[in-house]
Design a protein around this motif. Structure first.
Motif, PDB file in Angstrom:
ATOM      1  N   ASP A  86       0.714  -1.139  -0.006  1.00  0.00           N
ATOM      2  CA  ASP A  86       0.115  -0.171   0.213  1.00  0.00           C
ATOM      3  C   ASP A  86       0.757   1.261  -0.048  1.00  0.00           C
ATOM      4  OD1 ASP A  86      -2.339  -1.391   0.184  1.00  0.00           O
ATOM      5  OD2 ASP A  86      -2.347  -1.704   2.112  1.00  0.00           O
ATOM      6  N   ALA A  87       2.063   1.206  -0.312  1.00  0.00           N
ATOM      7  CA  ALA A  87       3.055   2.257  -0.166  1.00  0.00           C
ATOM      8  C   ALA A  87       3.182   2.930  -1.784  1.00  0.00           C
ATOM      9  CB  ALA A  87       4.252   1.980   0.466  1.00  0.00           C
ATOM     10  N   THR A  88       3.591   4.261  -1.872  1.00  0.00           N
ATOM     11  CA  THR A  88       3.718   4.678  -3.251  1.00  0.00           C
ATOM     12  C   THR A  88       5.556   4.999  -3.326  1.00  0.00           C
ATOM     13  OG1 THR A  88       1.887   5.677  -3.137  1.00  0.00           O
ATOM     14  CG2 THR A  88       3.300   6.714  -4.704  1.00  0.00           C
ATOM     15  N   VAL A  89       6.188   4.748  -4.440  1.00  0.00           N
ATOM     16  CA  VAL A  89       7.384   4.934  -4.690  1.00  0.00           C
ATOM     17  C   VAL A  89       7.037   6.345  -5.205  1.00  0.00           C
ATOM     18  CG1 VAL A  89       9.439   4.679  -5.988  1.00  0.00           C
ATOM     19  CG2 VAL A  89       8.083   2.867  -5.046  1.00  0.00           C
ATOM     20  N   ASN A  90       7.891   7.313  -4.533  1.00  0.00           N
ATOM     21  CA  ASN A  90       8.116   8.833  -4.952  1.00  0.00           C
ATOM     22  C   ASN A  90       9.209   9.431  -5.662  1.00  0.00           C
ATOM     23  OD1 ASN A  90       9.463   8.867  -2.667  1.00  0.00           O
ATOM     24  ND2 ASN A  90       7.799  10.238  -1.555  1.00  0.00           N
ATOM     25  N   ASN A 105      30.102   2.266  -4.276  1.00  0.00           N
ATOM     26  CA  ASN A 105      29.304   1.389  -5.247  1.00  0.00           C
ATOM     27  C   ASN A 105      28.208   2.382  -5.569  1.00  0.00           C
ATOM     28  OD1 ASN A 105      28.239  -0.163  -6.943  1.00  0.00           O
ATOM     29  ND2 ASN A 105      27.437  -1.742  -5.360  1.00  0.00           N
ATOM     30  N   GLN A 106      28.122   3.024  -6.786  1.00  0.00           N
ATOM     31  CA  GLN A 106      27.038   3.937  -6.936  1.00  0.00           C
ATOM     32  C   GLN A 106      25.850   3.074  -7.846  1.00  0.00           C
ATOM     33  OE1 GLN A 106      26.260   7.405  -6.235  1.00  0.00           O
ATOM     34  NE2 GLN A 106      27.787   6.858  -4.565  1.00  0.00           N
ATOM     35  N   MET A 107      26.231   1.866  -8.327  1.00  0.00           N
ATOM     36  CA  MET A 107      25.415   1.158  -9.015  1.00  0.00           C
ATOM     37  C   MET A 107      24.466   0.439  -8.101  1.00  0.00           C
ATOM     38  SD  MET A 107      26.000   1.943 -12.089  1.00  0.00           S
ATOM     39  CE  MET A 107      24.926   0.809 -13.102  1.00  0.00           C
ATOM     40  N   ILE A 108      23.550   1.410  -7.224  1.00  0.00           N
ATOM     41  CA  ILE A 108      22.629   0.974  -6.501  1.00  0.00           C
ATOM     42  C   ILE A 108      21.349   1.763  -6.690  1.00  0.00           C
ATOM     43  CG2 ILE A 108      22.020   0.828  -4.135  1.00  0.00           C
ATOM     44  CD1 ILE A 108      24.640   0.278  -3.235  1.00  0.00           C
ATOM     45  N   TRP A 109      20.162   0.901  -6.628  1.00  0.00           N
ATOM     46  CA  TRP A 109      18.878   1.802  -6.721  1.00  0.00           C
ATOM     47  C   TRP A 109      18.454   2.033  -5.558  1.00  0.00           C
ATOM     48  CZ3 TRP A 109      17.380   3.142 -11.300  1.00  0.00           C
ATOM     49  CH2 TRP A 109      17.824   2.280 -12.300  1.00  0.00           C
ATOM     50  N   ASN A 110      18.187   3.430  -5.219  1.00  0.00           N
ATOM     51  CA  ASN A 110      17.846   3.933  -4.061  1.00  0.00           C
ATOM     52  C   ASN A 110      16.315   4.472  -4.096  1.00  0.00           C
ATOM     53  OD1 ASN A 110      17.180   5.904  -1.896  1.00  0.00           O
ATOM     54  ND2 ASN A 110      19.443   5.972  -1.436  1.00  0.00           N
ATOM     55  N   ILE A 111      15.514   3.657  -3.615  1.00  0.00           N
ATOM     56  CA  ILE A 111      13.981   3.728  -3.577  1.00  0.00           C
ATOM     57  C   ILE A 111      13.484   4.458  -2.501  1.00  0.00           C
ATOM     58  CG2 ILE A 111      11.949   2.627  -4.158  1.00  0.00           C
ATOM     59  CD1 ILE A 111      13.732   0.224  -5.134  1.00  0.00           C
ATOM     60  N   GLN A 112      12.695   5.535  -2.527  1.00  0.00           N
ATOM     61  CA  GLN A 112      12.324   6.218  -1.657  1.00  0.00           C
ATOM     62  C   GLN A 112      10.734   5.897  -1.554  1.00  0.00           C
ATOM     63  OE1 GLN A 112      13.915   7.993   0.522  1.00  0.00           O
ATOM     64  NE2 GLN A 112      15.725   7.448  -0.766  1.00  0.00           N
ATOM     65  N   GLY A 123       7.711   8.509   5.128  1.00  0.00           N
ATOM     66  CA  GLY A 123       8.780   8.139   4.249  1.00  0.00           C
ATOM     67  C   GLY A 123       9.809   7.363   4.676  1.00  0.00           C
ATOM     68  N   PHE A 124      10.119   6.318   3.901  1.00  0.00           N
ATOM     69  CA  PHE A 124      11.346   5.498   3.945  1.00  0.00           C
ATOM     70  C   PHE A 124      12.044   5.045   2.806  1.00  0.00           C
ATOM     71  CE2 PHE A 124       7.026   3.765   5.078  1.00  0.00           C
ATOM     72  CZ  PHE A 124       7.025   2.908   4.068  1.00  0.00           C
ATOM     73  N   SER A 125      13.111   4.132   3.099  1.00  0.00           N
ATOM     74  CA  SER A 125      13.853   3.993   1.657  1.00  0.00           C
ATOM     75  C   SER A 125      14.091   2.384   1.491  1.00  0.00           C
ATOM     76  CB  SER A 125      14.883   4.799   1.702  1.00  0.00           C
ATOM     77  OG  SER A 125      16.088   4.764   2.647  1.00  0.00           O
ATOM     78  N   ILE A 140      11.396   0.401   6.506  1.00  0.00           N
ATOM     79  CA  ILE A 140      10.232   0.703   6.453  1.00  0.00           C
ATOM     80  C   ILE A 140       9.638   0.854   7.823  1.00  0.00           C
ATOM     81  CG2 ILE A 140       7.633  -0.500   5.896  1.00  0.00           C
ATOM     82  CD1 ILE A 140       9.197  -2.641   4.070  1.00  0.00           C
ATOM     83  N   SER A 141       9.733   2.274   8.215  1.00  0.00           N
ATOM     84  CA  SER A 141       9.282   2.415   9.730  1.00  0.00           C
ATOM     85  C   SER A 141       8.671   3.680   9.589  1.00  0.00           C
ATOM     86  CB  SER A 141      10.854   2.855  10.121  1.00  0.00           C
ATOM     87  OG  SER A 141      10.596   3.307  11.485  1.00  0.00           O
ATOM     88  N   TYR A 142       7.312   3.805  10.436  1.00  0.00           N
ATOM     89  CA  TYR A 142       6.544   4.696  10.778  1.00  0.00           C
ATOM     90  C   TYR A 142       5.751   4.593  11.865  1.00  0.00           C
ATOM     91  CZ  TYR A 142       2.974   2.037   8.210  1.00  0.00           C
ATOM     92  OH  TYR A 142       1.970   1.215   7.837  1.00  0.00           O
ATOM     93  N   PRO A 143       5.242   5.376  12.598  1.00  0.00           N
ATOM     94  CA  PRO A 143       4.373   5.203  13.989  1.00  0.00           C
ATOM     95  C   PRO A 143       3.056   4.423  13.606  1.00  0.00           C
ATOM     96  CG  PRO A 143       5.326   7.668  13.643  1.00  0.00           C
ATOM     97  CD  PRO A 143       5.322   6.857  12.171  1.00  0.00           C
ATOM     98  N   ARG A 144       3.224   3.382  14.177  1.00  0.00           N
ATOM     99  CA  ARG A 144       1.768   2.538  13.972  1.00  0.00           C
ATOM    100  C   ARG A 144       1.533   1.777  15.342  1.00  0.00           C
ATOM    101  NH1 ARG A 144       0.138  -1.005   8.859  1.00  0.00           N
ATOM    102  NH2 ARG A 144      -2.056  -1.116   9.231  1.00  0.00           N
ATOM    103  N   GLU A 145       0.721   2.110  16.145  1.00  0.00           N
ATOM    104  CA  GLU A 145       0.304   1.512  17.309  1.00  0.00           C
ATOM    105  C   GLU A 145      -0.586   0.053  17.055  1.00  0.00           C
ATOM    106  OE1 GLU A 145      -1.862   3.760  20.099  1.00  0.00           O
ATOM    107  OE2 GLU A 145       0.304   4.896  20.957  1.00  0.00           O
ATOM    108  N   ASN A 146      -0.055  -0.949  17.530  1.00  0.00           N
ATOM    109  CA  ASN A 146      -0.768  -2.206  17.497  1.00  0.00           C
ATOM    110  C   ASN A 146      -1.262  -2.634  18.930  1.00  0.00           C
ATOM    111  OD1 ASN A 146      -0.428  -2.732  14.588  1.00  0.00           O
ATOM    112  ND2 ASN A 146       1.870  -2.667  15.184  1.00  0.00           N
TER     113      ASN A 146
END
Length: 788
Positions: A86-90, A105-112, A123-125, A140-146
């Motif tokens: 349910d996330a979006t790649v921005n 090593n710069q041949m790495i995909w950095n996905i936000q 946001g996370f990466s 994958i880190s964001y405040p979420r109470e369980n």
């Protein structure tokens, strides 16, 4: 070129390494990994727009060389982390310029990624190798109470390990499963010992190279109690590995280690939850004697990879100079401008830099101290504070006394490629070694209170004060007390060739002046050496040297084939020999240090055997030296809060480490329960403005009130004040807090005894254990989240 001066580097690097590991383990799983590889197992992430913009960072990031596309990278992440639906790649970027120095090593995909919850966006990466397709890391880190039931975990630690191995095989296909070596003693492979909240199993693997454990390439992974992978990182700098065939034998290396091994007598602090809490007079290895041996040359090398000449350390007196530090007598705090002027009087700040940031805060190392944190930078650097840009100078100044606690001309260091030479001062001349030593002794007198009485200069032989690149001088001082050096109390000072102060750093440890231990050792040095030697094993392995900043210069990382010594950590991580008792003492006490099951000898057959066993297993209650728990021993209010805190977070003290140490709930900072009271007050388990009889015995009625607070059902207790549950007790007239008692009885946490509640009866360890396990089992069954 032979180097005597890199003794400085090893001690600093070693301290940083141990401290980093200790602090990482002090934090609970989610927070410990927040800055590294944190992944929330219950996160939902990705309705991905694969049309997210792609940018490149430099010439090394070449889109024409990509073998694993951004679409493949995103798809692989979605497959491996089902929670990414349910996330979006921005944004997608090939390469990275978010750190300094930038990754090789710069041949790495950095996905936000972006996830939206109502009006809040997070946001996370993630990073994926654009050549091999290996997952590098995922955040994958964001405040979420369980509000879930976490106890008992659905999978065991052995099951979690198998899940971790299977995940690595999919996430990093370039790594063979046979090349993974689980590091049992790294301090990372531990079970998250919390009864309240989520469970995490963390593992640290070395990647084998040429049949030997890598000193540079590793994989970290964590699995939650439900079997979900919640963290992953694969670290590799792409360094070249030399041949695994040594030129000298193991026997030759062992002989050299045995001949050169040495120990020294120190006052040594022991740490609990990341803070010094006790002192011992102890024997510990001399750092130089633990330097590895280059297996291809047979020469001892330092931690920059340079040949090291074994020279005895000389502790020299610090002569008193005319200009000595004088603490301010004013009761008002310094202004930022006044603090800046103090720094300018003694340190060199490049002329093109101006003050771009100033903040007054509590000192991280001493929370009773307020300090000014100042940054100087060039024009346009204001928005880059702390972002890793090297063109910044920084200082910390005690806001009350005016003592300069640290200064760095280059806060984030500088590589040799971009290091610029500062202009010479008007009329200045380059100093000889003798002149530089005179200068540094004058400077240390002006910086450090009573330097001539409390410090010694460490000297390692000829030319040891000249930096490796010849651009300045560096010195190391150590705190002395009663004629004995104090471990972990080193100060380092760097001067440029003209004698200008460009670096001043050190560990600040409270309580040195209050050490009352006799400086006389019962255990002789000879006995200490005999005790230490069997504890070490010499092994052939790869190790990384360099890869860090030291004294305003960057040591490039390399891999060396070495014979190294490893300490037997079967009884705990990093131990030293007590010079008074001859016993081994653990320097650091934190979660994961001892994974061995602790057995209690006096709970077998007790009515509360099962809950007591669980609290011992989770380190909430610790048996004494004889293995006794004393289950029927009465507990205090402080004991009860301690049990709750340990069950919620075994390293609770680290959370309040930066709090200003002032009286909380009537409990003063010197009280042994102070940390737990502060932690409980921060979480509103207690009222910080009401005096707590922390050392008094806990009664059943007080326990009921404490439980109502802990469960956050205070308002409900007022509603239950006239509930029939309490009026049925034959001793209801003697119960003052009827609502709290009604609540805990209705929840089944406490029960009556032959129609009586016995409100004034004191609580035992056994009852406390029973109650805590009932709370643990209530998780996910109440509207309120318990214990988090």
């Amino acid at each position: 070129m032979k180097s005597n001066n890199t003794h400085f580097v090893h001690q600093t690097a070693k301290t940083v390494l141990i401290t980093s590991v200790a602090l990482a383990l002090l934090l609970p799983p989610g927070l410990a990994a927040a800055d590294s590889t944190s992944v929330s197992s219950n996160t939902t992430v990705t309705q991905v727009s694969t049309q997210a913009p792609v940018t490149t960072t430099n010439s090394e990031a070449d889109l024409t060389k990509v073998k694993f596309t951004q679409e493949q990278a995103i798809a692989k992440l979605k497959e491996l982390f089902p929670s990414l639906k349910d996330a979006t790649v921005n944004n997608v970027q090939l390469g990275s310029n978010q750190s300094y120095p930038p990754p090789a090593n710069q041949m790495i995909w950095n996905i936000q990624w972006q996830i939206q919850e109502g009006s809040m966006g997070y946001g996370f990466s993630s990073e994926v190798d654009a050549i091999s397709g290996d997952i590098i890391s995922t955040y994958i880190s964001y405040p979420r109470e369980n509000n879930e039931s976490y106890y008992p975990p659905k999978i065991s630690q052995p099951q979690a390990l198998e899940i971790a191995k299977a995940f690595v095989a999919k996430a990093a296909t370039s790594v063979k499963s046979s090349d993974l070596q689980l590091n049992e003693n790294a301090g990372y492979n531990y079970f998250s010992n919390t009864l309240f909240g989520p469970v995490q199993y963390s593992y640290y693997f070395s990647v084998m190279k040429n049949g030997l454990p890598s000193g540079s390439d590793n994989i970290n992974i964590a699995v939650d109690g439900n079997g979900n992978v919640i963290q992953f990182s694969k670290f590799s700098q792409g360094l070249e590995y030399p041949s695994a065939q040594p030129k000298i034998t193991l026997e030759q290396a062992q002989k050299q280690f045995a001949e050169q091994f040495d120990v020294g007598l120190f006052y040594i602090p022991t740490y609990k939850n990341g803070k010094p809490n006790n002192w011992i007079l102890g024997w510990r290895p001399v750092d130089q004697s633990l330097y590895p041996i280059d297996a291809l040359t047979g020469k001892r090398i330092d931690y920059e990879g340079k040949e090291s000449v074994s020279t005895a350390v000389v502790y020299s007196d610090v002569a008193k100079s005319k200009d000595v530090f004088q603490a301010r007598t004013s009761t008002t705090e310094l202004t930022a401008k006044e603090a800046e002027q103090l720094v300018k009087k003694v340190a060199y700040i490049p002329a093109d830099r101006k003050l771009i940031s100033q903040s007054l805060r509590n000192d991280y190392q001493d929370t009773n101290r307020k300090i000014w944190q100042l940054y100087w930078g060039g024009s346009g650097n204001e928005r880059f504070i702390g972002a890793g840009f090297p063109e910044q100078s920084s200082a910390e100044i005690d806001a009350k006394t005016g003592e300069i606690l640290q200064y760095q001309i280059q806060t984030y260091g500088a590589t040799q490629d971009n290091k610029k030479e500062e202009p010479a001062p008007a009329g200045g001349k380059k100093l000889s070694e003798a002149e530089a030593k005179t200068k540094v002794l004058s400077i240390i007198n002006s910086l450090y209170p009573q330097a001539s009485q409390k410090l010694k200069l460490l000297e390692y032989g000829d030319n040891s004060s000249v930096t490796s690149d010849g651009t300045g001088f560096r010195y190391q001082f150590i705190r002395y007390h009663q004629g004995i050096p104090v471990s972990d109390s080193n100060l380092t000072v760097s001067l440029d060739l003209y004698g200008r102060l460009i670096s001043y750093m050190g560990n600040r440890i409270d309580g040195i002046d209050e050490i009352t231990l006799s400086p006389k050792a019962t255990i002789s040095k000879k006995e200490a050496l005999e005790s230490y030697k069997p504890k070490y094993q010499t092994k052939l392995r790869y190790t990384q040297v360099g890869g860090y900043y030291s004294y305003n210069s960057y040591a490039a990382p390399k891999v060396k084939l070495v014979y190294d010594t490893t300490f037997d950590e079967s009884n705990g991580l990093y131990q030293v020999l007590d010079a008074a008792t001859g016993k081994w003492v653990a320097v650091y006490d934190y979660l994961g240090q001892q994974d061995a099951q602790i057995s209690a000898t006096d709970i077998k057959g007790h009515a509360a055997e099962q809950p007591l066993s669980e609290l011992v297993k989770y380190h909430v209650i610790t048996p004494d030296a004889d293995g006794k728990v004393n289950p029927d021993q009465e507990i205090t209010v402080g004991d009860w809060l301690t049990y709750l805190a340990k069950a919620s977070n075994p390293n609770f003290s680290s959370y309040i480490a930066n709090n200003e140490r002032k009286t909380v709930a009537g409990v003063k900072p010197e009280n042994s329960y102070y940390d737990v009271v502060t932690y409980a007050a921060d979480r509103k388990w207690i009222n910080k403005d009401q005096s707590l009889q922390i050392d008094s015995k806990l009664t059943r009625e007080q326990l009921a009130v404490q439980l109502a607070n802990f469960l956050k059902y205070n308002k409900l207790t007022a509603y239950l004040d006239k509930d029939v549950t309490v009026s049925q007790f034959s001793d209801s007239a003697s119960i003052n807090n009827k609502g709290a008692v009604a609540l805990v009885v209705k929840l089944g946490i406490l029960k009556d005894d032959n129609g009586k509640f016995n409100p004034q009866q004191t609580v035992t360890k056994a009852l406390a254990a029973t109650v805590i396990m009932k709370l643990v089992e209530l998780q996910g069954k109440t509207d309120q989240i318990i214990g988090q």
